[in-house]
Design a protein around this motif. Sequence first.
Motif, PDB file in Angstrom:
ATOM      1  N   GLY A 114       0.787  31.392  37.975  1.00 17.62           N
ATOM      2  CA  GLY A 114      -0.519  32.038  38.033  1.00 17.62           C
ATOM      3  C   GLY A 114      -0.519  33.238  38.961  1.00 17.62           C
ATOM      4  O   GLY A 114      -1.135  34.274  38.669  1.00 17.62           O
ATOM      5  N   TRP A 115       0.197  33.117  40.074  1.00 16.72           N
ATOM      6  CA  TRP A 115       0.262  34.230  41.029  1.00 16.72           C
ATOM      7  C   TRP A 115       0.997  35.417  40.423  1.00 16.72           C
ATOM      8  O   TRP A 115       0.513  36.554  40.469  1.00 16.72           O
ATOM      9  N   TRP A 116       2.166  35.168  39.828  1.00 21.46           N
ATOM     10  CA  TRP A 116       2.916  36.266  39.206  1.00 21.46           C
ATOM     11  C   TRP A 116       2.081  36.936  38.117  1.00 21.46           C
ATOM     12  O   TRP A 116       2.048  38.167  38.004  1.00 21.46           O
ATOM     13  N   HIS A 117       1.418  36.123  37.282  1.00 23.71           N
ATOM     14  CA  HIS A 117       0.636  36.688  36.186  1.00 23.71           C
ATOM     15  C   HIS A 117      -0.500  37.558  36.711  1.00 23.71           C
ATOM     16  O   HIS A 117      -0.764  38.647  36.185  1.00 23.71           O
ATOM     17  N   ASP A 118      -1.173  37.102  37.746  1.00 22.79           N
ATOM     18  CA  ASP A 118      -2.321  37.847  38.272  1.00 22.79           C
ATOM     19  C   ASP A 118      -1.910  39.217  38.804  1.00 22.79           C
ATOM     20  O   ASP A 118      -2.547  40.237  38.501  1.00 22.79           O
ATOM     21  N   ILE A 119      -0.854  39.268  39.616  1.00 22.13           N
ATOM     22  CA  ILE A 119      -0.490  40.559  40.202  1.00 22.13           C
ATOM     23  C   ILE A 119       0.107  41.483  39.140  1.00 22.13           C
ATOM     24  O   ILE A 119      -0.082  42.708  39.204  1.00 22.13           O
ATOM     25  N   LEU A 120       0.786  40.917  38.133  1.00 26.39           N
ATOM     26  CA  LEU A 120       1.338  41.747  37.067  1.00 26.39           C
ATOM     27  C   LEU A 120       0.217  42.289  36.177  1.00 26.39           C
ATOM     28  O   LEU A 120       0.237  43.457  35.768  1.00 26.39           O
ATOM     29  N   ARG A 121      -0.773  41.464  35.889  1.00 27.92           N
ATOM     30  CA  ARG A 121      -1.903  41.906  35.061  1.00 27.92           C
ATOM     31  C   ARG A 121      -2.640  43.067  35.730  1.00 27.92           C
ATOM     32  O   ARG A 121      -3.010  44.047  35.067  1.00 27.92           O
ATOM     33  N   VAL A 122      -2.844  42.973  37.035  1.00 30.47           N
ATOM     34  CA  VAL A 122      -3.519  44.052  37.762  1.00 30.47           C
ATOM     35  C   VAL A 122      -2.725  45.350  37.657  1.00 30.47           C
ATOM     36  O   VAL A 122      -3.289  46.432  37.451  1.00 30.47           O
ATOM     37  N   ALA A 123      -1.393  45.264  37.807  1.00 26.95           N
ATOM     38  CA  ALA A 123      -0.552  46.464  37.699  1.00 26.95           C
ATOM     39  C   ALA A 123      -0.587  47.031  36.281  1.00 26.95           C
ATOM     40  O   ALA A 123      -0.692  48.241  36.086  1.00 26.95           O
ATOM     41  N   LEU A 124      -0.514  46.167  35.272  1.00 27.21           N
ATOM     42  CA  LEU A 124      -0.524  46.621  33.876  1.00 27.21           C
ATOM     43  C   LEU A 124      -1.852  47.270  33.506  1.00 27.21           C
ATOM     44  O   LEU A 124      -1.895  48.167  32.652  1.00 27.21           O
ATOM     45  N   ASP A 125      -2.916  46.829  34.129  1.00 25.89           N
ATOM     46  CA  ASP A 125      -4.235  47.388  33.832  1.00 25.89           C
ATOM     47  C   ASP A 125      -4.307  48.868  34.182  1.00 25.89           C
ATOM     48  O   ASP A 125      -5.171  49.590  33.671  1.00 25.89           O
ATOM     49  N   GLN A 126      -3.396  49.332  35.022  1.00 23.66           N
ATOM     50  CA  GLN A 126      -3.388  50.733  35.439  1.00 23.66           C
ATOM     51  C   GLN A 126      -2.392  51.579  34.649  1.00 23.66           C
ATOM     52  O   GLN A 126      -2.288  52.785  34.886  1.00 23.66           O
ATOM     53  N   VAL A 127      -1.643  50.946  33.731  1.00 22.36           N
ATOM     54  CA  VAL A 127      -0.654  51.676  32.948  1.00 22.36           C
ATOM     55  C   VAL A 127      -1.312  52.215  31.679  1.00 22.36           C
ATOM     56  O   VAL A 127      -1.885  51.443  30.898  1.00 22.36           O
ATOM     57  N   PRO A 128      -1.252  53.514  31.428  1.00 24.43           N
ATOM     58  CA  PRO A 128      -1.857  54.081  30.218  1.00 24.43           C
ATOM     59  C   PRO A 128      -1.271  53.459  28.951  1.00 24.43           C
ATOM     60  O   PRO A 128      -0.055  53.222  28.868  1.00 24.43           O
TER      61      PRO A 128
END
Length: 202
Positions: A128-142
Amino acid sequence: MAQRPERADAQRNREAVLAAADALFAASSSPHSVSMDDIAAAAGVGKGTLFRRFGDRAGLIGAVIASRLEPLRQEAARRSRDTAGSSPRRRVKDLLDASLRFKIENRNLMAAAEDAGLSSPYQAEHYGWWHDILRVALDQVPGVHDPDFTAHALLAAIRADLVVHLIEDQKMSPGGLRSSLAAHIDNVLGNSPEPSGTHNGR
Protein backbone atom coordinates in the motif's frame (compact mmCIF):
# COMPACT_ATOMS: atom_id res chain seq x y z
CA MET A 1 -5.33 6.96 27.01
CA ALA A 2 -1.70 7.30 25.89
CA GLN A 3 0.09 4.09 25.02
CA ARG A 4 2.70 3.11 27.59
CA PRO A 5 6.29 3.20 26.30
CA GLU A 6 7.83 -0.16 25.59
CA ARG A 7 10.07 -1.60 28.31
CA ALA A 8 13.77 -1.61 27.49
CA ASP A 9 14.02 -5.41 27.73
CA ALA A 10 10.99 -5.85 25.46
CA GLN A 11 12.55 -3.48 22.93
CA ARG A 12 15.82 -5.42 23.05
CA ASN A 13 13.95 -8.69 22.52
CA ARG A 14 12.08 -7.23 19.56
CA GLU A 15 15.29 -6.00 17.94
CA ALA A 16 17.00 -9.34 18.56
CA VAL A 17 14.09 -11.24 16.98
CA LEU A 18 13.96 -8.97 13.92
CA ALA A 19 17.74 -9.20 13.44
CA ALA A 20 17.72 -12.99 13.82
CA ALA A 21 14.82 -13.46 11.41
CA ASP A 22 16.41 -11.11 8.89
CA ALA A 23 19.71 -13.00 9.00
CA LEU A 24 18.07 -16.44 8.73
CA PHE A 25 15.93 -15.51 5.74
CA ALA A 26 18.87 -13.85 4.01
CA ALA A 27 21.05 -16.95 4.46
CA SER A 28 18.43 -19.55 3.49
CA SER A 29 17.90 -20.67 -0.10
CA SER A 30 14.53 -22.09 0.96
CA PRO A 31 12.70 -19.35 2.92
CA HIS A 32 9.74 -21.58 3.85
CA SER A 33 12.13 -23.80 5.80
CA VAL A 34 12.92 -21.04 8.33
CA SER A 35 10.69 -21.84 11.29
CA MET A 36 9.58 -19.88 14.32
CA ASP A 37 11.67 -22.31 16.40
CA ASP A 38 14.76 -21.40 14.35
CA ILE A 39 14.14 -17.68 14.81
CA ALA A 40 13.48 -17.97 18.55
CA ALA A 41 16.65 -19.99 19.07
CA ALA A 42 18.76 -17.56 17.06
CA ALA A 43 17.31 -14.60 18.98
CA GLY A 44 17.73 -16.27 22.36
CA VAL A 45 14.04 -15.97 23.32
CA GLY A 46 11.21 -18.42 23.84
CA LYS A 47 8.92 -19.23 20.93
CA GLY A 48 5.99 -17.99 22.97
CA THR A 49 7.55 -14.53 22.94
CA LEU A 50 7.42 -14.50 19.14
CA PHE A 51 3.74 -15.43 19.02
CA ARG A 52 2.78 -12.96 21.74
CA ARG A 53 4.66 -10.14 20.07
CA PHE A 54 4.02 -10.77 16.37
CA GLY A 55 0.93 -13.00 16.33
CA ASP A 56 2.19 -15.54 13.79
CA ARG A 57 4.92 -16.17 11.23
CA ALA A 58 3.32 -13.82 8.69
CA GLY A 59 3.19 -11.06 11.30
CA LEU A 60 6.84 -11.53 12.15
CA ILE A 61 7.87 -11.45 8.48
CA GLY A 62 5.83 -8.30 7.97
CA ALA A 63 7.62 -6.65 10.89
CA VAL A 64 11.02 -7.57 9.43
CA ILE A 65 10.04 -6.10 6.06
CA ALA A 66 8.79 -2.91 7.73
CA SER A 67 12.09 -2.60 9.60
CA ARG A 68 14.10 -3.01 6.39
CA LEU A 69 11.89 -0.52 4.56
CA GLU A 70 12.23 2.28 7.09
CA PRO A 71 15.37 3.86 5.54
CA LEU A 72 13.64 3.86 2.14
CA ARG A 73 10.54 5.48 3.65
CA GLN A 74 12.68 8.25 5.08
CA GLU A 75 14.48 8.76 1.77
CA ALA A 76 11.20 8.84 -0.16
CA ALA A 77 9.79 11.40 2.27
CA ARG A 78 12.88 13.57 1.84
CA ARG A 79 12.64 13.40 -1.94
CA SER A 80 8.94 14.23 -1.90
CA ARG A 81 9.77 17.44 -0.04
CA ASP A 82 12.56 18.33 -2.47
CA THR A 83 11.31 17.78 -6.03
CA ALA A 84 13.09 20.72 -7.70
CA GLY A 85 15.95 18.57 -8.98
CA SER A 86 13.96 15.89 -10.78
CA SER A 87 11.10 15.56 -13.24
CA PRO A 88 7.92 13.53 -12.54
CA ARG A 89 9.11 10.79 -14.95
CA ARG A 90 12.46 10.65 -13.16
CA ARG A 91 10.72 10.31 -9.80
CA VAL A 92 8.62 7.42 -11.12
CA LYS A 93 11.75 5.67 -12.40
CA ASP A 94 13.64 6.29 -9.17
CA LEU A 95 10.77 4.96 -7.03
CA LEU A 96 10.40 1.77 -9.07
CA ASP A 97 14.16 1.24 -9.23
CA ALA A 98 14.33 1.60 -5.43
CA SER A 99 11.50 -0.91 -5.03
CA LEU A 100 13.19 -3.35 -7.42
CA ARG A 101 16.56 -3.02 -5.67
CA PHE A 102 14.87 -3.66 -2.33
CA LYS A 103 13.25 -6.83 -3.70
CA ILE A 104 16.49 -8.02 -5.29
CA GLU A 105 18.43 -7.49 -2.06
CA ASN A 106 15.68 -8.99 0.10
CA ARG A 107 14.26 -11.57 -2.31
CA ASN A 108 14.36 -14.45 0.17
CA LEU A 109 12.54 -12.35 2.76
CA MET A 110 9.95 -11.16 0.22
CA ALA A 111 9.45 -14.72 -1.03
CA ALA A 112 8.95 -15.84 2.57
CA ALA A 113 6.24 -13.19 2.95
CA GLU A 114 4.35 -14.64 -0.01
CA ASP A 115 4.92 -18.16 1.31
CA ALA A 116 3.65 -17.31 4.80
CA GLY A 117 0.00 -17.67 3.90
CA LEU A 118 -0.79 -13.99 3.53
CA SER A 119 -4.21 -13.62 1.93
CA SER A 120 -2.93 -11.34 -0.82
CA PRO A 121 0.29 -9.42 -1.47
CA TYR A 122 -1.92 -6.42 -2.22
CA GLN A 123 -3.14 -6.37 1.39
CA ALA A 124 0.38 -6.01 2.74
CA GLU A 125 1.12 -2.68 4.40
CA HIS A 126 4.34 -2.20 2.44
CA TYR A 127 2.51 -2.71 -0.88
CA GLY A 128 0.00 0.00 0.00
CA TRP A 129 2.84 2.39 0.79
CA TRP A 130 4.67 1.75 -2.49
CA HIS A 131 1.43 2.11 -4.46
CA ASP A 132 0.49 5.39 -2.79
CA ILE A 133 3.78 7.18 -3.39
CA LEU A 134 4.01 5.84 -6.96
CA ARG A 135 0.44 6.92 -7.75
CA VAL A 136 1.19 10.45 -6.54
CA ALA A 137 4.29 10.62 -8.78
CA LEU A 138 2.41 9.22 -11.80
CA ASP A 139 -0.35 11.78 -11.33
CA GLN A 140 2.19 14.44 -12.30
CA VAL A 141 3.40 12.68 -15.46
CA PRO A 142 1.79 14.05 -18.66
CA GLY A 143 -0.30 11.50 -20.56
CA VAL A 144 -0.97 9.11 -17.66
CA HIS A 145 -4.75 8.89 -17.58
CA ASP A 146 -5.20 6.46 -14.69
CA PRO A 147 -2.36 6.81 -12.17
CA ASP A 148 -3.98 4.37 -9.73
CA PHE A 149 -4.15 1.48 -12.21
CA THR A 150 -0.78 2.35 -13.76
CA ALA A 151 0.85 2.18 -10.33
CA HIS A 152 -0.61 -1.31 -9.80
CA ALA A 153 0.49 -2.44 -13.28
CA LEU A 154 4.06 -1.19 -12.85
CA LEU A 155 4.39 -2.79 -9.42
CA ALA A 156 3.12 -6.08 -10.87
CA ALA A 157 6.20 -6.09 -13.12
CA ILE A 158 8.42 -6.40 -10.03
CA ARG A 159 6.51 -8.88 -7.90
CA ALA A 160 8.82 -10.71 -5.52
CA ASP A 161 8.12 -14.11 -7.07
CA LEU A 162 8.97 -12.77 -10.54
CA VAL A 163 12.19 -11.21 -9.27
CA VAL A 164 13.20 -14.53 -7.69
CA HIS A 165 12.34 -16.43 -10.89
CA LEU A 166 14.30 -14.08 -13.16
CA ILE A 167 17.40 -13.96 -10.95
CA GLU A 168 17.49 -17.46 -9.50
CA ASP A 169 16.01 -19.51 -12.37
CA GLN A 170 16.66 -17.40 -15.47
CA LYS A 171 20.05 -16.20 -14.16
CA MET A 172 19.29 -12.59 -15.09
CA SER A 173 21.74 -10.17 -13.52
CA PRO A 174 20.43 -7.52 -11.12
CA GLY A 175 21.80 -4.83 -13.42
CA GLY A 176 20.10 -6.38 -16.44
CA LEU A 177 16.82 -6.59 -14.57
CA ARG A 178 17.02 -2.93 -13.55
CA SER A 179 17.75 -1.91 -17.15
CA SER A 180 14.80 -3.95 -18.43
CA LEU A 181 12.54 -2.30 -15.87
CA ALA A 182 13.67 1.17 -16.94
CA ALA A 183 12.92 0.32 -20.58
CA HIS A 184 9.50 -1.07 -19.59
CA ILE A 185 8.68 2.15 -17.74
CA ASP A 186 9.56 4.14 -20.88
CA ASN A 187 7.23 1.92 -22.90
CA VAL A 188 4.39 2.39 -20.42
CA LEU A 189 4.78 6.14 -20.02
CA GLY A 190 5.44 6.82 -23.70
CA ASN A 191 7.50 9.72 -24.96
CA SER A 192 5.38 12.64 -23.80
CA PRO A 193 7.59 15.68 -23.24
CA GLU A 194 8.10 16.97 -19.73
CA PRO A 195 6.43 20.24 -18.78
CA SER A 196 8.74 23.23 -19.19
CA GLY A 197 10.90 23.96 -16.20
CA THR A 198 11.69 20.32 -15.36
CA HIS A 199 14.74 18.28 -16.18
CA ASN A 200 16.01 14.79 -15.53
CA GLY A 201 18.70 14.19 -12.98
CA ARG A 202 19.60 11.96 -10.08
